[in-house]
Enzyme design. Structure first.
Site, PDB file in Angstrom:
ATOM      1  N   LYS A 255      71.538  31.569  22.590  1.00  0.00           N
ATOM      2  CA  LYS A 255      71.758  32.078  23.962  1.00  0.00           C
ATOM      3  C   LYS A 255      69.964  32.268  25.415  1.00  0.00           C
ATOM      4  O   LYS A 255      68.773  30.993  24.424  1.00  0.00           O
ATOM      5  CB  LYS A 255      72.409  33.649  24.593  1.00  0.00           C
ATOM      6  CG  LYS A 255      73.994  33.729  23.653  1.00  0.00           C
ATOM      7  CD  LYS A 255      74.555  34.406  24.248  1.00  0.00           C
ATOM      8  CE  LYS A 255      75.824  34.561  22.957  1.00  0.00           C
ATOM      9  NZ  LYS A 255      77.386  34.953  23.542  1.00  0.00           N
TER      10      LYS A 255
ATOM     11  N   SER B 185      81.419  38.380  18.028  1.00  0.00           N
ATOM     12  CA  SER B 185      81.249  39.026  17.299  1.00  0.00           C
ATOM     13  C   SER B 185      80.933  39.308  15.966  1.00  0.00           C
ATOM     14  O   SER B 185      81.654  40.207  14.954  1.00  0.00           O
ATOM     15  CB  SER B 185      81.910  40.532  17.450  1.00  0.00           C
ATOM     16  OG  SER B 185      81.789  40.448  18.498  1.00  0.00           O
TER      17      SER B 185
ATOM     18  N   ASN C  58      73.993  30.606  18.234  1.00  0.00           N
ATOM     19  CA  ASN C  58      74.056  30.296  19.494  1.00  0.00           C
ATOM     20  C   ASN C  58      72.459  31.709  20.032  1.00  0.00           C
ATOM     21  O   ASN C  58      73.686  32.561  20.268  1.00  0.00           O
ATOM     22  CB  ASN C  58      75.256  30.350  20.442  1.00  0.00           C
ATOM     23  CG  ASN C  58      75.127  30.742  22.011  1.00  0.00           C
ATOM     24  OD1 ASN C  58      74.259  30.134  22.324  1.00  0.00           O
ATOM     25  ND2 ASN C  58      75.848  30.145  22.745  1.00  0.00           N
TER      26      ASN C  58
ATOM     27  N   GLU D 194      80.397  31.248  28.722  1.00  0.00           N
ATOM     28  CA  GLU D 194      79.220  32.106  29.825  1.00  0.00           C
ATOM     29  C   GLU D 194      79.306  30.706  30.650  1.00  0.00           C
ATOM     30  O   GLU D 194      78.592  31.326  32.281  1.00  0.00           O
ATOM     31  CB  GLU D 194      77.742  32.824  29.389  1.00  0.00           C
ATOM     32  CG  GLU D 194      78.334  34.210  29.029  1.00  0.00           C
ATOM     33  CD  GLU D 194      77.481  34.110  26.854  1.00  0.00           C
ATOM     34  OE1 GLU D 194      76.998  33.840  27.190  1.00  0.00           O
ATOM     35  OE2 GLU D 194      78.240  34.692  26.602  1.00  0.00           O
TER      36      GLU D 194
ATOM     37  N   GLY E  90      80.165  39.336  22.212  1.00  0.00           N
ATOM     38  CA  GLY E  90      78.810  40.664  22.846  1.00  0.00           C
ATOM     39  C   GLY E  90      79.552  42.126  23.164  1.00  0.00           C
ATOM     40  O   GLY E  90      79.378  42.782  22.823  1.00  0.00           O
TER      41      GLY E  90
ATOM     42  N   HIS F 291      80.863  26.634  26.977  1.00  0.00           N
ATOM     43  CA  HIS F 291      80.520  27.152  26.610  1.00  0.00           C
ATOM     44  C   HIS F 291      81.287  28.903  27.680  1.00  0.00           C
ATOM     45  O   HIS F 291      81.138  29.050  28.951  1.00  0.00           O
ATOM     46  CB  HIS F 291      78.957  28.514  26.170  1.00  0.00           C
ATOM     47  CG  HIS F 291      79.177  29.714  25.406  1.00  0.00           C
ATOM     48  ND1 HIS F 291      78.849  30.521  26.183  1.00  0.00           N
ATOM     49  CD2 HIS F 291      79.364  30.094  24.722  1.00  0.00           C
ATOM     50  CE1 HIS F 291      79.427  32.104  25.156  1.00  0.00           C
ATOM     51  NE2 HIS F 291      79.447  31.155  23.932  1.00  0.00           N
TER      52      HIS F 291
ATOM     53  N   GLU G 160      86.505  30.748  21.158  1.00  0.00           N
ATOM     54  CA  GLU G 160      85.688  31.703  21.376  1.00  0.00           C
ATOM     55  C   GLU G 160      86.498  32.606  22.552  1.00  0.00           C
ATOM     56  O   GLU G 160      86.990  32.672  24.126  1.00  0.00           O
ATOM     57  CB  GLU G 160      84.532  31.233  22.205  1.00  0.00           C
ATOM     58  CG  GLU G 160      83.544  31.220  20.967  1.00  0.00           C
ATOM     59  CD  GLU G 160      81.837  31.046  21.539  1.00  0.00           C
ATOM     60  OE1 GLU G 160      81.107  31.212  20.459  1.00  0.00           O
ATOM     61  OE2 GLU G 160      81.355  31.342  22.454  1.00  0.00           O
TER      62      GLU G 160
HETATM   63  P1  13P Z   1      78.669  37.122  19.868  1.00  0.00           P
HETATM   64  O1  13P Z   1      78.192  36.720  18.186  1.00  0.00           O
HETATM   65  O2  13P Z   1      77.260  37.818  20.322  1.00  0.00           O
HETATM   66  O3  13P Z   1      79.516  38.150  19.866  1.00  0.00           O
HETATM   67  O4  13P Z   1      78.700  35.443  20.650  1.00  0.00           O
HETATM   68  C1  13P Z   1      79.009  34.637  20.688  1.00  0.00           C
HETATM   69  C2  13P Z   1      79.000  33.894  21.333  1.00  0.00           C
HETATM   70  O5  13P Z   1      79.364  34.013  22.354  1.00  0.00           O
HETATM   71  C3  13P Z   1      78.815  32.845  20.316  1.00  0.00           C
HETATM   72  O6  13P Z   1      78.455  31.464  21.391  1.00  0.00           O
END
Ligand code: 13P
Length: 257
Positions: free
Chosen positions: A14, A218, A12, A100, A178, A98, A172
């Site tokens: 982003k 992560s 992903n 976010e 992150g 997601h 997640e």
């Molecule tokens: P990270 O791998 O940067 O923690 O992000 C995970 C994520 O949100 C994947 O959709």
């Protein structure tokens, strides 16, 4: 009977990368997966990079996904993208709900459910994300929160008594995204098992055996093998570490060949 689920490693991106970086990244992935079998690979670039990504992928075995979509087919929805448009851009999958999107853009279980229904109607495979916050975990509410998210985000599936086995779920934990703080393999397995049991109770054993549940938060080359060793973890949804070709390829090649 054990059903063999094909592992999936999904990146992903982003809101990251320029066109030139996207092209270079895909080139590295293409080279890195040459001859590899038994793992599905997917990338979810920003909408404006989908055409560039497809050009770079060519006919290599890398699935292309959107990071979001609207549930309507077309209309006056400024700034939105429909599932049909994603298909027009050669996407086969779409990430929905997601964390976010949920926390920064006010997505709710209700709107995620509408999107899941629309994607499924079109034949786009949804990757539906769920996960608890740190406060919810520390208050001992992880399973209640997940049940509410699953019941709400897959309400139409429940109503129809049908969940397509191709549907993908992603666990997640918000506190692991992150932050560099991964769930331990045991913590993740516990939740993945809970999700699979929810599918079994809500639908049936066969569907529960086939649906893939990815872990996200992560994920790195250093922790992927231990996560994948868990019986109910079927792959990873990778953020930060999917932006660098060498680390993403290492994650894809977690089996070490
Ligand atoms: P990270 O791998 O940067 O923690 O992000 C995970 C994520 O949100 C994947 O959709």
């Amino acid at each position: 009977m054990m059903f063999q689920r094909t592992p999936m490693i999904a990146g992903n991106w982003k809101m990251n990368l320029r066109h030139s970086e996207a092209t270079a990244l895909i080139k590295t992935i293409r080279q890195g997966i040459e001859g590899l079998e038994g793992v599905e690979v997917l990338v979810a670039p920003p909408f404006t990079h989908l055409a560039v990504a497809r050009e770079a992928i060519g006919d290599a075995p890398i699935f292309l996904a959107g990071q979001n979509m609207h549930w309507e087919m077309s209309g006056a929805f400024t700034g939105e993208i429909s599932g049909r448009m994603l298909q027009g851009a050669t996407c086969t999958h779409v990430i929905l709900g997601h964390s976010e999107r949920r926390t920064l853009f006010n997505e709710t279980n209700e709107t995620v459910d509408l999107k899941v229904r629309s994607a499924t109607f079109l034949g786009l495979i949804p990757i539906v994300c769920v996960g608890e916050t740190l406060e919810e975990r520390e208050a001992g509410n992880t399973f209640d929160v997940l049940k509410t998210q699953l019941d709400g985000s897959l309400r139409n599936f429940k109503a129809d008594q049908l969940m397509r086995p191709s549907t993908i779920l992603a666990y997640e934990p918000v506190w692991a995204i992150g932050t560099g703080r991964t769930a331990t393999p045991e913590q993740a397995q516990e939740v993945h098992r809970f999700i699979r049991e929810w599918i079994e109770t809500t639908f049936n054993t066969g569907t529960a055996a086939q649906v893939r549940i990815l872990y996200g938060g992560s994920v790195k080359p250093e922790n992927i093998s231990d996560l994948m060793a868990q019986p109910d973890i079927d792959g990873a949804l990778v953020g930060g570490a999917s932006l660098k070709g060498d680390s993403f390829v290492q994650i894809i090649r977690y089996k070490g060949h």
